[in-house]
Design a protein around this motif. Structure first.
Motif, mmCIF file in Angstrom:
data_model
loop_
_atom_site.group_PDB
_atom_site.id
_atom_site.type_symbol
_atom_site.label_atom_id
_atom_site.label_comp_id
_atom_site.label_asym_id
_atom_site.label_seq_id
_atom_site.Cartn_x
_atom_site.Cartn_y
_atom_site.Cartn_z
ATOM 1 N N ASP A 53 46.447 40.763 44.301
ATOM 2 C CA ASP A 53 45.642 39.671 44.858
ATOM 3 C C ASP A 53 45.549 38.489 43.887
ATOM 4 O OD1 ASP A 53 43.629 38.663 46.873
ATOM 5 O OD2 ASP A 53 42.389 38.698 45.075
ATOM 6 N N ASP A 54 45.411 38.782 42.602
ATOM 7 C CA ASP A 54 45.312 37.680 41.633
ATOM 8 C C ASP A 54 46.621 36.904 41.535
ATOM 9 O OD1 ASP A 54 42.648 38.030 41.110
ATOM 10 O OD2 ASP A 54 42.943 39.300 39.351
ATOM 11 N N ASP A 107 46.557 34.855 44.818
ATOM 12 C CA ASP A 107 45.537 33.791 44.769
ATOM 13 C C ASP A 107 45.700 32.838 43.583
ATOM 14 O OD1 ASP A 107 44.336 34.779 47.012
ATOM 15 O OD2 ASP A 107 42.635 35.702 46.003
ATOM 16 N N ARG A 114 39.562 37.320 36.081
ATOM 17 C CA ARG A 114 39.057 38.421 36.905
ATOM 18 C C ARG A 114 37.896 39.017 36.130
ATOM 19 N NH1 ARG A 114 38.649 40.469 41.785
ATOM 20 N NH2 ARG A 114 40.653 39.539 42.312
HETATM 21 MG MG MG Z 1 41.327 36.905 45.174
#
Ligand code: MG
Ligand code: FPP
Length: 298
Positions: free
Chosen positions: A67-68, A71, A76
């Motif tokens: 996801d990082d 995105d 995080r």
């Molecule tokens: Mg994200």
């Protein structure tokens, strides 16, 4: 007994026999381990529950690594993300390793638990794709948003509660509903915090979601409440880097129309439903985890 889960994950990583993977894994912040807590609370602290919790947390960690990258997130939990430290390729591969080792271990648990968890991973991947697709447009359709957050976030929390119920010989359906409500509320709160928290607390720029094109629940409610003129302005700011005055305008409109309160109430209602469902099943102690979902600050 969360430390037993940490030790189990470490054991699974050590079994891979790869020093680089161990070093990289050590760089990941552990997080809140909500899914593991849920599993142990429902199923107890026996070895199979600990293994299931470890697998679910490994899958969750893998999904955040990916996801990082998706995105373009460089932080995080207030620390540099793995993609920021080592680049996208390493982050994706570590995600694949955690994910596939988790799946391998899932085979040693039970077919029913394996089915519940693996189906949730299909859902979460579909949800992430849905998130990316929805962010390409100015989505104000609440049902599409709800479906996407169900898949992206609630599915694995639902599966955690359901799998734990199976392990404990408890009625699966009620626990699935409990987990689904928790998951939906969790993501709603995540989306609210993106608007209300300052960048330092969040570890990412405020209103990052909207800049990324994501029209989360507060934006959907804001759009519904706005005049035609305001709607045009809001739409014109979608998926753009916001000037400070544009940021302030969005935040002021959220305040004027009581959007945060309305959105928060929706999450809170889901949590209250979850709590009363569980107390009807004699599981009053599950209220604490549910409350943690809506009381968190990041
Ligand atoms: Mg994200
Ligand atoms: C965080 O959402 C993302 C998720 C909850 C799911 C991500 C799922 C995948 C990338 C699918 C791949 C799956 C595996 C197992 C490899 P967010 O971006 O809204 O929240 P954030 O604020 O925590 O980044």
């Amino acid at each position: 007994m969360l430390s037993a889960v940490e030790r189990k994950i470490e054991q699974f990583i050590t079994e891979l026999g790869d020093k680089e993977v161990s070093t990289l894994y050590a760089k990941l912040p552990a997080g809140k381990r909500l899914r593991a807590k849920l599993i142990l609370k429902i199923a107890g602290n026996h070895l199979t529950a600990v293994k299931t919790a470890a697998v679910v947390e490994m899958i969750h960690a893998a999904s955040l690594l990916h996801d990082d990258v998706i995105d373009d997130a460089y932080t995080r939990r207030n620390k540099p993300s793995l993609n920021a430290l080592y680049g996208n390729k390493t982050a994706i591969m570590l995600g694949d390793i955690l994910y596939s080792k988790g799946f391998f271990e899932l085979n040693n648990i039970s077919t029913e638990v394996a089915k519940i968890v693996s189906n949730a991973v299909v859902q979460l991947s579909l949800g992430e794709l849905g998130d990316v697709s929805l962010s390409k447009t100015f989505n104000v359709d609440k049902s599409r948003y709800l479906k996407m957050i169900y898949q992206k976030t609630a599915s694995l929390i639902e599966a955690s509660a359901g799998a734990a119920a199976v392990l404990a010989g408890k009625p699966k359906e009620a626990y699935l509903t409990y987990g689904r409500n928790l998951g939906l509320a969790f993501q709603m709160i995540d989306d609210i915090l993106d608007i209300t928290q300052d960048a330092e607390t969040l570890g990412k720029p405020a209103l990052h979601d909207f800049v990324e094109g994501k029209t989360t629940l507060p934006y959907i409610y804001l759009y519904e409440a706005m005049t035609d003129e305001e709607r045009v302005k809001l739409e014109s700011l979608h998926a753009k880097v916001l000037k400070p005055e544009e940021q302030l305008w969005i935040q002021a409109k959220m305040k004027e129309y009581h959007i945060i309160e309305t959105s928060y109430l929706e999450a809170k209602t889901l949590i209250e439903e979850a709590i009363s469902l569980m107390s009807a099943h004699g599981e009053a102690s599950l209220a604490g985890i549910a409350k943690e979902m809506i009381e968190r600050e990041f």
